[in-house]
Design an enzyme around this catalytic site. Sequence first.
Site, PDB file in Angstrom:
ATOM      1  N   LYS A  78     -55.303  10.908 -26.583  1.00  0.00           N
ATOM      2  CA  LYS A  78     -54.015  11.602 -26.761  1.00  0.00           C
ATOM      3  C   LYS A  78     -53.692  11.695 -28.253  1.00  0.00           C
ATOM      4  O   LYS A  78     -53.901  10.722 -28.996  1.00  0.00           O
ATOM      5  CB  LYS A  78     -52.935  10.805 -26.013  1.00  0.00           C
ATOM      6  CG  LYS A  78     -51.572  11.484 -25.962  1.00  0.00           C
ATOM      7  CD  LYS A  78     -50.606  10.656 -25.102  1.00  0.00           C
ATOM      8  CE  LYS A  78     -49.232  11.278 -24.986  1.00  0.00           C
ATOM      9  NZ  LYS A  78     -48.318  10.471 -24.148  1.00  0.00           N
ATOM     10  N   SER A 153     -46.074  12.951 -20.445  1.00  0.00           N
ATOM     11  CA  SER A 153     -46.443  13.685 -21.632  1.00  0.00           C
ATOM     12  C   SER A 153     -47.944  13.700 -21.921  1.00  0.00           C
ATOM     13  O   SER A 153     -48.390  14.498 -22.725  1.00  0.00           O
ATOM     14  CB  SER A 153     -45.702  13.102 -22.837  1.00  0.00           C
ATOM     15  OG  SER A 153     -46.106  11.776 -23.067  1.00  0.00           O
ATOM     16  N   SER A 177     -45.608   8.531 -18.658  1.00  0.00           N
ATOM     17  CA  SER A 177     -46.481   9.565 -19.221  1.00  0.00           C
ATOM     18  C   SER A 177     -47.981   9.407 -19.000  1.00  0.00           C
ATOM     19  O   SER A 177     -48.737  10.305 -19.338  1.00  0.00           O
ATOM     20  CB  SER A 177     -46.231   9.693 -20.714  1.00  0.00           C
ATOM     21  OG  SER A 177     -45.068  10.428 -20.917  1.00  0.00           O
TER      22      SER A 177
HETATM   23  N1  GLN Z   1     -40.850  11.854 -19.309  1.00  0.00           N
HETATM   24  C1  GLN Z   1     -40.340  10.745 -20.040  1.00  0.00           C
HETATM   25  C2  GLN Z   1     -39.679  11.235 -21.295  1.00  0.00           C
HETATM   26  O1  GLN Z   1     -39.601  12.388 -21.475  1.00  0.00           O
HETATM   27  C3  GLN Z   1     -41.432   9.759 -20.329  1.00  0.00           C
HETATM   28  C4  GLN Z   1     -42.300  10.153 -21.442  1.00  0.00           C
HETATM   29  C5  GLN Z   1     -43.352   9.138 -21.758  1.00  0.00           C
HETATM   30  O2  GLN Z   1     -43.668   8.260 -20.962  1.00  0.00           O
HETATM   31  N2  GLN Z   1     -43.871   9.238 -22.969  1.00  0.00           N
HETATM   32  O3  GLN Z   1     -39.223  10.490 -22.100  1.00  0.00           O
END
Ligand code: GLN
Length: 486
Positions: A78, A153, A177
Site C-alpha cells: 500500500k 482504504s 481498511s
Molecule cells: N473507512 C475508515 C475511514 O475512512 C477506515 C479507514 C482505515 O481503516 N484506514 O476512516
Amino acid sequence: MKLYELTIKKAHELLKSREISSQELTRTVLDRITEVEEKVGAYITTASDSAMREAMLADESIAKGNMSELTGIPIAVKDLICTKGMRTTCASKILYNFIPPYDATVISKLKKAGAVIVGKLNMDEFAMGSSTENSGIKITRNPWDLTRIPGGSSGGSAAAVAADMCIGSLGSDTGGSIRQPASHCGVVGMKPTYGRVSRFGLVAFASSLDQIGPITKDVTDCAILAGVISGYDLSDSTSVPRDVPDYLSSLTHGMDSVIIGVPKEYDSTEGLDPEVSAAVKNARNVLENLGAKCVDVSLPHTEYAVPAYYVIAPSEASSNLARFDGVKYGFRDKEAKELLEMYKNTRSKGFGSEVKRRIIIGTYCLSAGYYDAYYKKASQVRTLITEDFRKAFEICDVIISPVAPTPAFKIGEKVDDPLTMYLSDIFTLSANLAGIPGISVPCGFSSGGLPIGLQLLGRHFGEEALLKTAYNFEQATEFHKKKPNI
Ligand code: GLN
C-alpha cells in the site's frame, strides 16, 4: 494454472524444488499487471526494474540453499508505507513526488526475508475512506465487477491480490481498511493486534488506531506474511516486546476447543444486507459442524463506535497531517508571496476534500472549548467498547460478525454522502478502538456474484485463534477457490 495464480506457499514449494525461478515468477506477475492494470487500476507505481533485480538476487540466494518462505515471492505494498528510493504518495497530490530516504520496518523485514517488491498500491488519500474513491491519483475497480468499488482504504492491495497482480500484499487498517476491501474482493486480510507490527515508516493517519497487516489469497499465506512483518521494533514505541509465535503451526484441524461468540447486537444493525446476514449465519453453522461451540455475547456499546471513531480518528489525523505544509516534503505552492500564504495554498491545493473534511472536524474536536465535549467523551466511549470486548472474551475465544453491511457498492454511489460511507465501517471500527486483532475470510457470494467476508475478532495477541478458526473454515468451504473472471 498460471504462475501468477500461485499462493505464497505453493510458489515457495516450486522455488524450493527449483521447478520455477523467482525471475520467471516475477516476470509473469509483472506481465499480468500490464495485462489487467488498465481495467483494475490497482497500482500507483510499478517497480519492474528493481523487482527483476531483487528476483535475480533471490534466485542466487535460493541456489545457495538460503531461503525463507518469502524469498523470491512478488509482494506489493500500500502506498503509505515508506519504501527507500521508491515513490510513496499516500495517493495524495501533496506527496505526489515524495521519495522516502528510508524503508519502513515492515519493508526492511520483507527485504530481509528475500521478498520481491513489485510496486505500490492505490488507496484512499491518507487511508481516509472505504472505497478507494478518495484517491487523489486514480480509481481502482473491483475485479469481480468493474463497475463497483474494491473497498477501502486498502482497495489497491485487495484488488491486486484478487486479480493476481501480486502474490500477496500489505495494507493498513485504522478502522477496517484491510478487512473491508479483503471482504469485497474475496481475499483474506488481517489487522493484527495494535502493537504487534511496527508502524515505523507507515505514514500516520490516526496513530492510536493504525496497524499494518497482510492481504493474501488464503489463510496459510496470511499466517506466513503476518509472521514475517510482526515483532517488536525499537523505532516504534507502541510496538510490544513480545515473541512472535510461529503462526503457521496454529493452522491445525479441529475446532473442538474453540468457543465462538455471536454478538446479539450485530444482527439488528440497520442497513445489514440479508444476503450478508445469511452468509454469516451459514458460517456459524459450518463452524459448529466442525466442532466449535457457539455462545451469545453482548457488545452493548457497538452503536457508539462510529461516532467515537469519527471524532478520534480525525482528531489524530488533524495533528498528524500538520506536517504537510510545503516545507519539508512533497508539493509546495510556488505562487505564494509570503510564508502563511504558502502554507495555505499548499494545503488547499495538495489535499483532497475528504482529507480536508477530517482536518476540519479534528481541529474542531481538539480546540480548547470543545475538547472535553468531543475528544474526551469519545475516548471514554472507547474505553467502554474495549470493556465490552474484555467481558465477551471471558466466555468466548473468537467473535464472529459480518465485515461490511453490504457487498461492494457501485462506484459513485456513496461519494456525495460521507455519513453513509462512514456507516459502512460499523462492524470493523470497534476492533481498532479496542486494539484487538481481526481477520476477514471469504464466506459466500451475493446473488449478483459478489464476494462476502466473515469477520473473526480475537483477544489482544490472539492472532493464532483467528488464524486457526479462519483456516478450519476455509478448509471446509470452497469460497476462496473461486476467482474473478478478469
Ligand atoms: N473507512 C475508515 C475511514 O475512512 C477506515 C479507514 C482505515 O481503516 N484506514 O476512516
